[in-house]
Write a protein that holds these residues in place. Structure first.
Motif, short mmCIF file in Angstrom:
data_model
loop_
_atom_site.label_atom_id
_atom_site.label_comp_id
_atom_site.label_asym_id
_atom_site.label_seq_id
_atom_site.Cartn_x
_atom_site.Cartn_y
_atom_site.Cartn_z
N GLN A 630 -46.62 19.73 13.50
CA GLN A 630 -46.41 20.06 14.90
C GLN A 630 -44.92 19.98 15.24
OE1 GLN A 630 -48.90 17.17 16.85
NE2 GLN A 630 -50.78 18.37 16.57
N GLU A 631 -44.24 19.02 14.60
CA GLU A 631 -42.81 18.88 14.84
C GLU A 631 -42.04 20.13 14.42
OE1 GLU A 631 -44.42 14.73 14.72
OE2 GLU A 631 -44.79 16.60 13.65
N ASP A 632 -42.55 20.87 13.42
CA ASP A 632 -41.90 22.12 13.00
C ASP A 632 -41.96 23.15 14.11
OD1 ASP A 632 -41.33 21.06 10.51
OD2 ASP A 632 -43.16 21.82 9.60
N VAL A 633 -43.08 23.20 14.83
CA VAL A 633 -43.21 24.12 15.96
C VAL A 633 -42.16 23.78 17.02
CG1 VAL A 633 -44.75 24.93 17.79
CG2 VAL A 633 -45.67 24.45 15.52
N ILE A 634 -42.02 22.48 17.28
CA ILE A 634 -41.03 22.04 18.27
C ILE A 634 -39.62 22.42 17.82
CG2 ILE A 634 -40.03 20.03 19.42
CD1 ILE A 634 -42.76 18.65 19.13
N LYS A 635 -39.32 22.21 16.53
CA LYS A 635 -37.98 22.52 16.01
C LYS A 635 -37.65 24.01 16.16
CE LYS A 635 -38.23 20.65 11.81
NZ LYS A 635 -37.77 20.19 10.47
N VAL A 636 -38.60 24.85 15.80
CA VAL A 636 -38.35 26.29 15.86
C VAL A 636 -38.16 26.73 17.32
CG1 VAL A 636 -39.34 28.56 15.43
CG2 VAL A 636 -39.51 26.78 13.69
N CYS A 637 -39.02 26.23 18.21
CA CYS A 637 -38.88 26.58 19.63
C CYS A 637 -37.54 26.11 20.18
CB CYS A 637 -40.02 25.98 20.44
SG CYS A 637 -41.63 26.73 20.14
N HIS A 638 -37.07 24.98 19.70
CA HIS A 638 -35.81 24.40 20.21
C HIS A 638 -34.59 25.08 19.60
CE1 HIS A 638 -32.94 21.53 21.73
NE2 HIS A 638 -32.63 21.12 20.51
N GLN A 692 -45.72 33.82 13.82
CA GLN A 692 -45.92 32.69 12.90
C GLN A 692 -46.21 31.40 13.66
OE1 GLN A 692 -43.02 32.16 9.83
NE2 GLN A 692 -43.02 34.31 9.21
N ILE A 693 -45.51 31.17 14.75
CA ILE A 693 -45.74 29.97 15.55
C ILE A 693 -47.15 29.96 16.13
CG2 ILE A 693 -45.12 28.75 17.68
CD1 ILE A 693 -42.25 29.63 17.24
N SER A 694 -47.52 31.08 16.76
CA SER A 694 -48.81 31.12 17.46
C SER A 694 -49.98 31.07 16.48
CB SER A 694 -48.90 32.38 18.33
OG SER A 694 -48.71 33.54 17.54
N SER A 695 -49.81 31.60 15.27
CA SER A 695 -50.91 31.57 14.30
C SER A 695 -51.07 30.20 13.68
CB SER A 695 -50.66 32.61 13.19
OG SER A 695 -49.51 32.26 12.44
N PHE A 696 -50.00 29.39 13.71
CA PHE A 696 -50.07 28.08 13.06
C PHE A 696 -50.31 26.93 14.02
CE2 PHE A 696 -47.77 24.17 11.85
CZ PHE A 696 -48.58 23.78 10.80
N ALA A 697 -49.80 27.04 15.25
CA ALA A 697 -49.76 25.88 16.15
C ALA A 697 -51.12 25.22 16.35
CB ALA A 697 -49.17 26.29 17.50
N GLY A 698 -52.17 26.02 16.39
CA GLY A 698 -53.51 25.46 16.61
C GLY A 698 -54.00 24.61 15.44
N TYR A 699 -53.43 24.83 14.24
CA TYR A 699 -53.86 24.09 13.05
C TYR A 699 -52.97 22.88 12.76
CZ TYR A 699 -56.46 28.38 11.97
OH TYR A 699 -57.30 29.44 12.02
N SER A 700 -51.83 22.81 13.41
CA SER A 700 -50.79 21.87 13.01
C SER A 700 -51.20 20.42 13.19
CB SER A 700 -49.50 22.16 13.78
OG SER A 700 -49.73 22.04 15.17
N PHE A 701 -50.50 19.57 12.48
CA PHE A 701 -50.80 18.15 12.43
C PHE A 701 -49.50 17.39 12.66
CE2 PHE A 701 -52.43 14.41 9.80
CZ PHE A 701 -53.40 14.06 10.72
N SER A 702 -49.58 16.27 13.32
CA SER A 702 -48.37 15.50 13.61
C SER A 702 -47.76 14.92 12.33
CB SER A 702 -48.70 14.36 14.58
OG SER A 702 -47.65 13.44 14.65
N LYS A 703 -46.47 15.17 12.12
CA LYS A 703 -45.78 14.63 10.94
C LYS A 703 -45.78 13.10 10.98
CE LYS A 703 -41.46 14.98 8.32
NZ LYS A 703 -40.08 15.54 8.31
#
Length: 1005
Positions: A630-638, A692-703
């Motif tokens: 999930q942190e990867d999603v935050i990093k890319v958005c930021h 890529q973000i939208s297809s993954f975010a629902g599956y993501s797990f907290s680092k």
């Protein structure tokens, strides 16, 4: 005008949800209702909140249509029933009235007291009694009587006319139409565990208990206008607007402060503790840590979460200092460096580049929470401490609400319809689902189930969520007292979040018990003290990482399952960061989306990875361009799109399905694109990154969550690497993990330990180890009673070893059937006699009805002895006995049960030499896993041990599985093709059969 409205929270009675009730009321133009669920107030705050929300949402629509917008006035109370009969209804005048009602009901629930015929005085509550012909009670100032329209003819010369200002309109609401009335009847039959046709009328509501227009209800009472006036006056005097506060801002719900000096004292204490912890974790001068600490403290203070951190710290401090307990702090809370400094977690957020914003940021509206794991047998101690630490009515467990969605409800419906058991069994058998669909009776069951499936069924207790409030929790709910013995709120975590409560998750797991007991056993057996929190040295230990790379960490938390062992071998995982990634990509969503395979491919060929742009390479190089966390999603958005970290986390959360407003979500998406364009990225690049973000975010797990699990895995790995005997004993004594008990016994034997069957002179309740001798405990012996399990070691410790069978029998007062179990298992082998001789002898002592004596023997009386002929005994017979009483043979290999001497052409260790070839193997069944293909066909994965004791895995595709199914424990002959995936070998099964075994000699004779 409607003083007695039931929602579906009136369990197995009401039929309409809160939203359905409000929508129906608005449709009929109803302006006010009183929600009074039976013996609970679980829906009260939801009802108040939803009336307010629907009023706002509908206002614009009403104005557009030319209507006068209005909001339904919500009033709440409780209907009190005892012995299945209505006693009275309590209606809250205000917020204090709700507290009085909830406290009154809670007192009776918690102390298991019956409800009184007359309630105690409650200053802010109206009490409404049901009307009956002989009602002659003198009513107090706050007491009234509700009368139905059909009862008005009984008012003629009734004593209540002398108290005419006490009469109210009484029109209960339970159903919405004839269909839901029938549903109500089903609910009552299920609740009473009786046939639908046998539900008494007085156990059901009346058929006309549904909403009608206010004008129609008023018309029914036109002969008695004062009753309508009384009712209107009572509702007008009720005011629950205090509940309309914005739950997104800090309120009086959660505990304001931890220290006696209030908020300022909390700030000072948290800063002092965090600064001390910073020195412990990072040393004296660590500029990056100091900078981050200040940033986190600023946000914590801004959001008024100092008390939350300090209360959690207090729990952990008590566990460590007072109890000597181990714990694991996990979840998004591990993103916090303050938590790391307070020892709430052991995950270093700087080392792992974890974002605090994943846990808490300035724009976060929902309360964050820590997940704290303790050992399975120590958690209750911490829970008791919390309940003693904070005042009554200010601490409670979260509840849960189960619904009727489980297919077991089909069985309940079948029972109330009077269907035979065999027919019900057929309807609940998944294998017969297709043929059942053409059955008319089954269709009827499904029709009822469709109405029931989303309705609340029963209240229960949350796995570990605890609320600690500033004001009494009874302002918002009554409390139950489940068998666990802790006061529990009547709603779940979602309602708690909607109201604005922070929860403290005090959870448990067996992995911590493994670690704790292993450390204790190492001290006892090896006289060595282990600092199990020295994680930094564990993760660099070459021997530990070598075992991790081998993929055989049996007994180690989170990494011992077949799927995880396979992944570790495919990754050749030999370091902490890779294990953290593995702990995340093993998750079902990530694995099934294809991202796990993509990660493994890139892991082995990082030079071939093509990044979308330099920013993506910079931010995702650790995970080879794959968004694993999930942190990867935050990093890319930021970093890519330029959103601030708070907005990045809100967008991450929204894409995981936890954002309710589509309009707000669309605004965030637009903000992402607009901000990314300002960074100078092309439209095509932005679109692909978003895809890529939208297809993954629902599956993501907290680092942070994965990192917490990985820390515990390393602690287990360290103990298994250097102290394998003690570690495996600890695993057994804490009831194992993923596998059956025999697998861990076998692992203990592989360490070089001499594992002995239970012995009355050496065994304890659980497994013990002295040197290299490990004795199985009495726990786990099938049929052995708890009192016998406890008395044997207790008596031995008090009065020395048992001398012979007679001594054992007299000192333990053991019953004959219990003595037989122990003798058959060899637990009295210290006598030097074989099992059959001992069985003969014990019948001499206990084979007749014993008279219990309450005094010691004056003289020692010996029994006569007899010379017996030699009695036949065999290893096979004893192995069968062990299989029966332990569930596995200890001293007899499962392969030795087989009739055939064939042990396979190939062993597991030889599989790399047979890639692509079809081989025959013999495997001892360990476990299986069923999965569904994209075509919804079933396939299986199996795990086996070969004759040398090495694991191997099998794949059973749908075309072979029905023809060659698993048949439980035993050894199987396997014909299959050896395949390899990233260096991991397995068998694709072509044919598969369970092998025949030798008969038990006892059965032959």
């Amino acid at each position: 005008m409607f003083l007695n409205v039931h929602s579906s929270y009136s369990l197995k009675y009401g039929t309409q949800s809160i939203s359905q009730l409000i929508a129906a009321a608005r449709h009929l133009g109803i302006h006010q209702m009183v929600l009074t669920d039976i013996n609970n107030s679980g829906g009260a705050v939801e009802f108040i909140r939803e009336c307010y929300k629907q009023g706002i949402a509908k206002a614009a629509d009403d104005i557009h249509k030319g209507n006068i917008p209005y909001q339904i006035k919500p009033v709440a109370g409780i209907e009190f029933r005892g012995d299945n009969g209505l006693r009275y209804v309590g209606i809250a005048k205000n917020k204090e009235g709700m507290r009085e009602l909830n406290t009154f009901l809670s007192h009776h629930h918690i102390n298991h007291l019956p409800l009184p015929q007359t309630p105690p005085a409650m200053e802010n509550v109206y009490i409404v009694y049901p009307f009956y012909k002989t009602f002659d009670k003198t009513l107090k100032a706050n007491e009234y009587v509700g009368i139905r329209a059909k009862q008005l003819n009984h008012l003629y010369q009734h004593p209540l006319l002398k108290q005419k200002d006490k009469l109210l309109v009484w029109h209960p609401v339970t159903v919405s139409d004839k269909v839901t009335y029938r549903l109500h009847e089903y609910l009552r039959a299920i609740a009473l565990n009786t046939l639908l046709s046998k539900v008494p009328d007085d156990e059901k509501c009346q058929p006309d208990e549904f909403l009608i227009p206010e004008a129609e209800l008023t018309q029914r009472f036109e002969q008695y206008p004062f009753i309508v006036q009384n009712t209107q006056k009572l509702i007008n005097s009720c005011d629950l607007s205090a509940y309309f506060e914005d739950s997104t801002v800090p309120s009086s719900k959660n505990r304001f402060h931890y220290t006696k000096t209030g908020l300022e004292g909390d700030k000072k204490m948290l800063r002092r503790l965090a600064t001390l912890g910073l020195k412990y974790r990072y040393g004296e001068y660590h500029q990056e840590a100091l900078k981050r600490l200040e940033k986190e403290l600023r946000i914590i203070e801004l959001k008024n979460f100092c008390a939350y951190f300090l209360i959690t710290f207090d729990m952990v401090r008590y566990a460590i200092n007072k109890c000597g307990f181990y714990h694991v702090g996990r979840g998004s809370g591990a993103n916090s460096m303050v938590a790391y400094c307070l020892r709430i977690t052991d995950v270093d957020p700087i080392d792992l580049d974890l974002y605090f914003e994943r846990f808490l940021h300035e724009k976060r509206t929902s309360p964050p929470d820590f997940d704290i794991d303790f050992s399975w047998d120590e958690r209750e101690t911490i829970q008791k401490y919390i309940f003693k630490r904070y005042p009554k009515w200010h601490v409670a467990f979260l509840g849960t609400m189960s619904t009727f969605k489980d297919r077991a409800v089909i069985r309940e419906i079948g029972k109330v319809l009077g269907l035979p058991k065999a027919e019900i069994d057929g309807f609940t058998d998944p294998a017969k689902e297709r043929q059942n669909l053409s059955d008319a009776t089954y269709q009827k069951l499904l029709a009822v189930h469709r109405y029931l499936k989303s309705m609340p069924n029963q209240r229960s207790i949350h796995a570990g969520g605890i609320l600690i409030s500033q004001e009494p929790i009874t302002y918002y709910t009554a409390l139950d007292m489940p068998p666990k013995g802790f006061a529990t709120v009547q709603w779940d975590m979602y309602e708690a979040e909607a109201i604005g409560y922070e929860k403290f998750d005090i959870l448990s797991q067996r992995g911590i018990g493994h670690i704790r007991e292993a450390v204790q056993l190492i001290k006892q057996n090896k006289n060595k003290d282990i600092d199990i929190h020295d994680f930094k040295s564990f993760k660099k230990d070459e021997k530990v990482n070598a075992i991790l790379k081998e993929g055989q960490p049996i007994g180690c938390f989170y990494i011992e399952s077949p799927a995880m062992r396979q992944l570790l071998k495919k990754l050749k995982c030999d370091n902490y960061l890779t294990l953290v990634a593995a702990s995340s990509i093993i998750r079902p969503g990530v694995a099934s989306s294809g991202m796990m395979k993509s990660y493994i491919e890139r892991y082995h060929a990082p030079e071939k990875v093509v990044y979308l742009c330099d920013v993506m390479k910079q931010q995702l190089s650790e995970t080879y361009g794959v968004m694993v966390y999930q942190e990867d999603v935050i990093k890319v958005c930021h970093y890519f799109a330029g959103l601030n970290l708070a907005d990045a986390d809100i967008l991450r959360k929204a894409m995981s399905g936890k954002y309710r407003s589509k309009l707000a979500f669309d605004e965030l998406v637009n903000k992402f694109f607009a901000s990314a364009r300002k960074q100078g990225h092309s439209e095509a690049l932005i679109t692909e990154v978003w895809r890529q973000i939208s297809s993954f975010a629902g599956y993501s797990f907290s680092k942070a969550h994965s990192a917490s699990f990985a820390v515990e895995s390393y602690q287990s790995l360290y103990l298994k690497t250097y102290y394998p005997m003690e570690f495996m004993v600890a695993v057994l004594n804490n009831y194992g993990g993923f596998y059956s008990r025999w697998v861990y016994v076998y692992e203990l034997q592989k360490t070089g330990a001499k594992v002995h069957l239970p012995c009355v002179n050496h065994s304890d309740e659980v497994v013990n180890i002295r040197g290299e001798d490990a004795y199985l405990g009495f726990i786990g012996i099938q049929g052995l009673e708890e009192k016998v399990i406890k008395i044997i070691p207790h008596e031995r410790a008090a009065n020395g070893p048992y001398l012979h069978l007679e001594d054992f029998v007299k000192r333990t007062c053991i019953p004959l059937e219990q003595a037989i179990i122990l003798i058959r298992l060899g637990a009295l082998r210290f006598t030097g006699k074989d099992r059959k001789t001992l069985l003969w002898d014990v019948h001499q002592y206990l084979g007749f009805k014993q008279k219990k004596v309450n005094h010691a023997e004056l003289f020692k009386i010996s029994y006569k002895t007899y010379q017996l002929p030699a009695l036949a005994d065999s290893d096979l017979e004893n192995a069968y006995t062990e299989l029966e009483l332990l569930g596995y043979p200890l001293n007899y290999n499962m392969f030795d049960f087989l009739k055939t001497p064939f042990r396979g052409e190939v062993m597991a260790a030889d599989l790399p030499r047979y890639l692509g070839q079809t081989v025959r193997m013999v495997g001892n069944y360990v476990c299986e896993k069923t999965v569904h293909t994209v075509k919804n066909n079933k396939m299986w994965f199996g795990t086996f041990l070969d004759a040398r004791g090495d694991f191997f895995d099998t794949t059973h595709f749908p075309n072979t599985s029905p023809q060659y199914p698993f048949k439980g424990k035993g050894c199987y002959l396997i014909l299959g093709k050896v395949v390899e995936d990233f260096g991991f070998q397995s068998i694709e099964v072509l044919r598969f059969a369970k092998l025949a075994i030798q008969l038990n000699p006892v059965a032959i004779h």
